[in-house]
Design a protein around this motif. Structure first.
Motif, mmCIF file in Angstrom:
data_model
loop_
_atom_site.group_PDB
_atom_site.id
_atom_site.type_symbol
_atom_site.label_atom_id
_atom_site.label_comp_id
_atom_site.label_asym_id
_atom_site.label_seq_id
_atom_site.Cartn_x
_atom_site.Cartn_y
_atom_site.Cartn_z
ATOM 1 N N MET A 75 0.823 -1.207 0.000
ATOM 2 C CA MET A 75 0.000 0.000 0.000
ATOM 3 C C MET A 75 0.857 1.257 0.000
ATOM 4 O O MET A 75 0.423 2.315 -0.460
ATOM 5 C CB MET A 75 -0.930 0.000 1.225
ATOM 6 N N ILE A 76 2.078 1.130 0.520
ATOM 7 C CA ILE A 76 3.000 2.265 0.485
ATOM 8 C C ILE A 76 3.213 2.721 -0.959
ATOM 9 O O ILE A 76 3.179 3.917 -1.269
ATOM 10 C CB ILE A 76 4.352 1.883 1.121
ATOM 11 N N TYR A 77 3.402 1.748 -1.857
ATOM 12 C CA TYR A 77 3.626 2.082 -3.260
ATOM 13 C C TYR A 77 2.376 2.689 -3.895
ATOM 14 O O TYR A 77 2.468 3.559 -4.761
ATOM 15 C CB TYR A 77 4.046 0.830 -4.031
ATOM 16 N N LEU A 78 1.201 2.239 -3.463
ATOM 17 C CA LEU A 78 -0.037 2.788 -4.013
ATOM 18 C C LEU A 78 -0.206 4.250 -3.604
ATOM 19 O O LEU A 78 -0.567 5.100 -4.430
ATOM 20 C CB LEU A 78 -1.232 1.960 -3.526
ATOM 21 N N VAL A 79 0.063 4.544 -2.345
ATOM 22 C CA VAL A 79 -0.034 5.922 -1.869
ATOM 23 C C VAL A 79 1.010 6.794 -2.580
ATOM 24 O O VAL A 79 0.732 7.924 -2.984
ATOM 25 C CB VAL A 79 0.153 5.966 -0.340
ATOM 26 N N ASN A 80 2.204 6.259 -2.744
ATOM 27 C CA ASN A 80 3.261 6.956 -3.462
ATOM 28 C C ASN A 80 2.837 7.249 -4.899
ATOM 29 O O ASN A 80 3.078 8.342 -5.429
ATOM 30 C CB ASN A 80 4.520 6.092 -3.427
ATOM 31 N N PHE A 81 2.200 6.269 -5.526
ATOM 32 C CA PHE A 81 1.697 6.409 -6.895
ATOM 33 C C PHE A 81 0.697 7.564 -6.993
ATOM 34 O O PHE A 81 0.722 8.353 -7.940
ATOM 35 C CB PHE A 81 1.045 5.094 -7.326
ATOM 36 N N PRO A 125 -0.585 3.673 9.628
ATOM 37 C CA PRO A 125 -1.350 4.460 8.641
ATOM 38 C C PRO A 125 -0.690 5.816 8.335
ATOM 39 O O PRO A 125 -0.684 6.257 7.184
ATOM 40 C CB PRO A 125 -2.710 4.652 9.313
ATOM 41 N N LEU A 126 -0.139 6.469 9.356
ATOM 42 C CA LEU A 126 0.519 7.750 9.131
ATOM 43 C C LEU A 126 1.831 7.560 8.382
ATOM 44 O O LEU A 126 2.188 8.369 7.516
ATOM 45 C CB LEU A 126 0.768 8.447 10.469
ATOM 46 N N PHE A 127 2.548 6.477 8.699
ATOM 47 C CA PHE A 127 3.788 6.164 7.986
ATOM 48 C C PHE A 127 3.513 5.967 6.495
ATOM 49 O O PHE A 127 4.238 6.479 5.648
ATOM 50 C CB PHE A 127 4.410 4.902 8.593
ATOM 51 N N VAL A 128 2.451 5.252 6.187
ATOM 52 C CA VAL A 128 2.073 5.024 4.787
ATOM 53 C C VAL A 128 1.662 6.330 4.122
ATOM 54 O O VAL A 128 2.067 6.633 2.992
ATOM 55 C CB VAL A 128 0.936 3.983 4.692
ATOM 56 N N ALA A 129 0.857 7.132 4.815
ATOM 57 C CA ALA A 129 0.375 8.392 4.245
ATOM 58 C C ALA A 129 1.523 9.327 3.906
ATOM 59 O O ALA A 129 1.433 10.119 2.959
ATOM 60 C CB ALA A 129 -0.585 9.070 5.227
ATOM 61 N N ALA A 130 2.624 9.238 4.645
ATOM 62 C CA ALA A 130 3.769 10.125 4.402
ATOM 63 C C ALA A 130 4.346 9.932 3.009
ATOM 64 O O ALA A 130 4.944 10.861 2.446
ATOM 65 C CB ALA A 130 4.842 9.876 5.464
ATOM 66 N N PHE A 131 4.172 8.745 2.433
ATOM 67 C CA PHE A 131 4.733 8.482 1.116
ATOM 68 C C PHE A 131 3.984 9.229 0.011
ATOM 69 O O PHE A 131 4.493 9.354 -1.100
ATOM 70 C CB PHE A 131 4.739 6.975 0.842
ATOM 71 N N PHE A 132 2.796 9.729 0.308
ATOM 72 C CA PHE A 132 2.113 10.600 -0.646
ATOM 73 C C PHE A 132 2.944 11.865 -0.858
ATOM 74 O O PHE A 132 3.134 12.330 -1.985
ATOM 75 C CB PHE A 132 0.724 10.973 -0.139
ATOM 76 N N PHE A 133 3.467 12.408 0.235
ATOM 77 C CA PHE A 133 4.241 13.649 0.155
ATOM 78 C C PHE A 133 5.592 13.428 -0.514
ATOM 79 O O PHE A 133 6.029 14.266 -1.317
ATOM 80 C CB PHE A 133 4.418 14.241 1.551
ATOM 81 N N THR A 134 6.262 12.326 -0.189
ATOM 82 C CA THR A 134 7.544 12.083 -0.854
ATOM 83 C C THR A 134 7.354 11.841 -2.343
ATOM 84 O O THR A 134 8.139 12.316 -3.167
ATOM 85 C CB THR A 134 8.281 10.897 -0.216
ATOM 86 N N GLY A 135 6.285 11.116 -2.713
ATOM 87 C CA GLY A 135 6.015 10.876 -4.128
ATOM 88 C C GLY A 135 5.714 12.157 -4.875
ATOM 89 O O GLY A 135 6.262 12.419 -5.957
ATOM 90 N N CYS A 136 4.853 12.981 -4.296
ATOM 91 C CA CYS A 136 4.472 14.244 -4.929
ATOM 92 C C CYS A 136 5.674 15.178 -5.027
ATOM 93 O O CYS A 136 5.927 15.796 -6.073
ATOM 94 C CB CYS A 136 3.354 14.892 -4.114
ATOM 95 N N GLY A 137 6.453 15.275 -3.945
ATOM 96 C CA GLY A 137 7.596 16.174 -3.930
ATOM 97 C C GLY A 137 8.671 15.782 -4.923
ATOM 98 O O GLY A 137 9.207 16.626 -5.650
ATOM 99 N N VAL A 138 9.000 14.490 -4.976
ATOM 100 C CA VAL A 138 10.015 14.025 -5.921
ATOM 101 C C VAL A 138 9.533 14.217 -7.355
ATOM 102 O O VAL A 138 10.315 14.556 -8.249
ATOM 103 C CB VAL A 138 10.370 12.551 -5.650
ATOM 104 N N ALA A 139 8.241 14.019 -7.595
ATOM 105 C CA ALA A 139 7.700 14.164 -8.946
ATOM 106 C C ALA A 139 7.841 15.594 -9.463
ATOM 107 O O ALA A 139 8.216 15.815 -10.615
ATOM 108 C CB ALA A 139 6.233 13.741 -8.975
#
Length: 419
Positions: A75-81, A125-139
């Motif tokens: 799910m980490i990858y899905l949130v990152n996506f 859940p918060l750890f997983v949600a954090a990957f939304f920000f790293t994905g968006c920021g790196v993009a």
């Protein structure tokens, strides 16, 4: 600022007939300023590498810490996506308001927000949600650094260096993450390190892009952003490149992300030892971007990508059928070596086959939506592996390599691609 063809940093200045792109207005006349921006954008690429390659090494530690299975981890990858996709569509509009420098600083800041949520052992859940920000920021950063570098003289070489620096980050990421996770009980501290380096990244970008920071690149950027996005999305060749990058980056991160878990679960390796094999993959990946850059340009990008893909398929099959960890370490290193050049080569070819007025939009859009594959395919692999086992990594990788070759075959032939 006018046509930059007679300056050091004109777009593709080796071809005097190639006109300046709209993004060339970003480039100052001072060669020192250009070099400082090259440095800061390369550091941003290094940070992206540290971000992308470390998660796979940490999966064997994440599972027991949070008592979760492979499906939950994936799910980490899905949130990152999700973060990647949102950034891919927002990139042109954000850049039209705050310019290249502003978008880079915004992306680096969003990336650090993710690390700030990760490093203190938060609830899962918060750890997983954090990957939304790293994905968006790196993009956001990925789109802008590529758009900047493609305007520099000898762009094919600078792109190779940029993505080799990214590769250095992917080598260091697993090494550092595995060392921290295997020697101290709090593996989350890896993200404290990336948070500190992320602050350096923000400072570097603010300083080097300080002139006109948060200002549009051109006076009418806000008015043309919508049309540029529509024209980019309606171009058939852009979508072919989207497919190529989507599958390629998916293959790259899937291989690096699930490699350690495969060696632990299928080859019965020790996580503390096989974790370093991931750095072997990324080392080959980095060396390929440096060693093969001029060779690829000399013999023709179109031809060489097909050759590299065939060699990568051979390495992938050997990795699959030979149940020996040492052989696996060698073959996965060569796999990384042969697929490493694909990303910078693809971006360089894009500027030769896409209409010039779409370069800015196409570079940002394909870089972002292509990188979304780095989250989508690792998620899919993890979801399938949770039911069928991690051995599904091998057929998935072969399918991705074949798909890469298919999309590459549809890219139009141009005189600038061949020797």
């Amino acid at each position: 600022m006018g046509d930059n063809r007679d300056t050091e940093h004109g777009p593709n200045a080796q071809d005097e007939t190639y006109p300046a792109t709209e993004s060339s207005f970003l480039l100052p006349k001072s060669a020192r300023d250009v070099k400082s921006k090259i440095f800061s954008t390369n550091f941003a690429a290094l940070m992206a590498g540290l971000n992308d390659a470390s998660l796979g090494v940490l999966i064997p530690y994440i599972q027991p810490t949070y008592q979760v299975g492979l499906l939950q981890v994936s799910m980490i990858y899905l949130v990152n996506f999700t973060g990647w996709v949102i950034a891919s569509f927002a990139n042109i509009h954000v850049c039209s308001y705050i310019g290249t420098g502003g978008t880079l600083v915004l992306g680096a800041s969003i990336q650090c927000m993710g690390y700030a949520l990760m490093f203190w052992s938060p609830p899962f859940p918060l750890f997983v949600a954090a990957f939304f920000f790293t994905g968006c920021g790196v993009a956001f950063q990925d789109a802008q650094v590529n758009m900047f570098i493609i305007t520099v003289k000898d762009a094919h070489r600078w792109l190779g260096i940029l993505h080799a620096v990214y590769g250095v980050g992917t080598v260091l990421g697993p090494l550092i993450a595995n060392t921290i996770a295997s020697r101290i009980p709090v593996w989350h501290y890896y993200y404290l390190l990336t948070l500190l380096l992320g602050a350096v990244n923000i400072s570097s970008l603010v300083w080097t892009f300080r002139k006109g920071l948060f200002s549009p690149n051109v006076s009418n950027a806000k008015d043309t952003a919508g049309k540029e996005l529509r024209d980019t999305m309606s171009n058939r060749t852009v979508w072919i490149f989207n497919g190529f990058f989507f599958l390629y980056v998916g293959a790259e991160v899937t291989a690096g992300g699930w490699l350690v878990q495969f060696l632990v679960s299928v080859r019965n390796g020790d996580p503390k030892k096989v974790g370093y094999i991931a750095s072997g993959f990324w080392t080959g990946f980095t060396l390929g971007r440096v060693a093969l850059a001029d060779i690829t340009h000399r013999f023709g990008e179109r031809r060489m990508v097909f050759i590299y893909t065939a060699l990568a398929v051979v390495m992938q099959i050997l990795f699959w059928v030979v149940p020996d960890i040492i052989v696996n370490a060698v073959t996965v290193c060569f796999l990384g070596f042969f697929i490493g050049p694909f990303y910078p080569v693809g971006l360089y070819v894009l500027t030769k086959v896409i209409p010039q007025e779409l370069h800015v939009g196409a570079m940002g859009f394909t870089a972002s939506i292509g990188q979304a594959g780095s989250a989508a395919f690792p998620f899919m692999t993890g979801a399938i592996a949770s039911q069928a086992g991690v051995q599904v990594l091998q057929p998935i990788m072969l399918g991705l390599l074949v798909g890469i070759a298919i999309f590459w075959s549809f890219i139009p032939r141009q005189r600038a691609i061949a020797i």
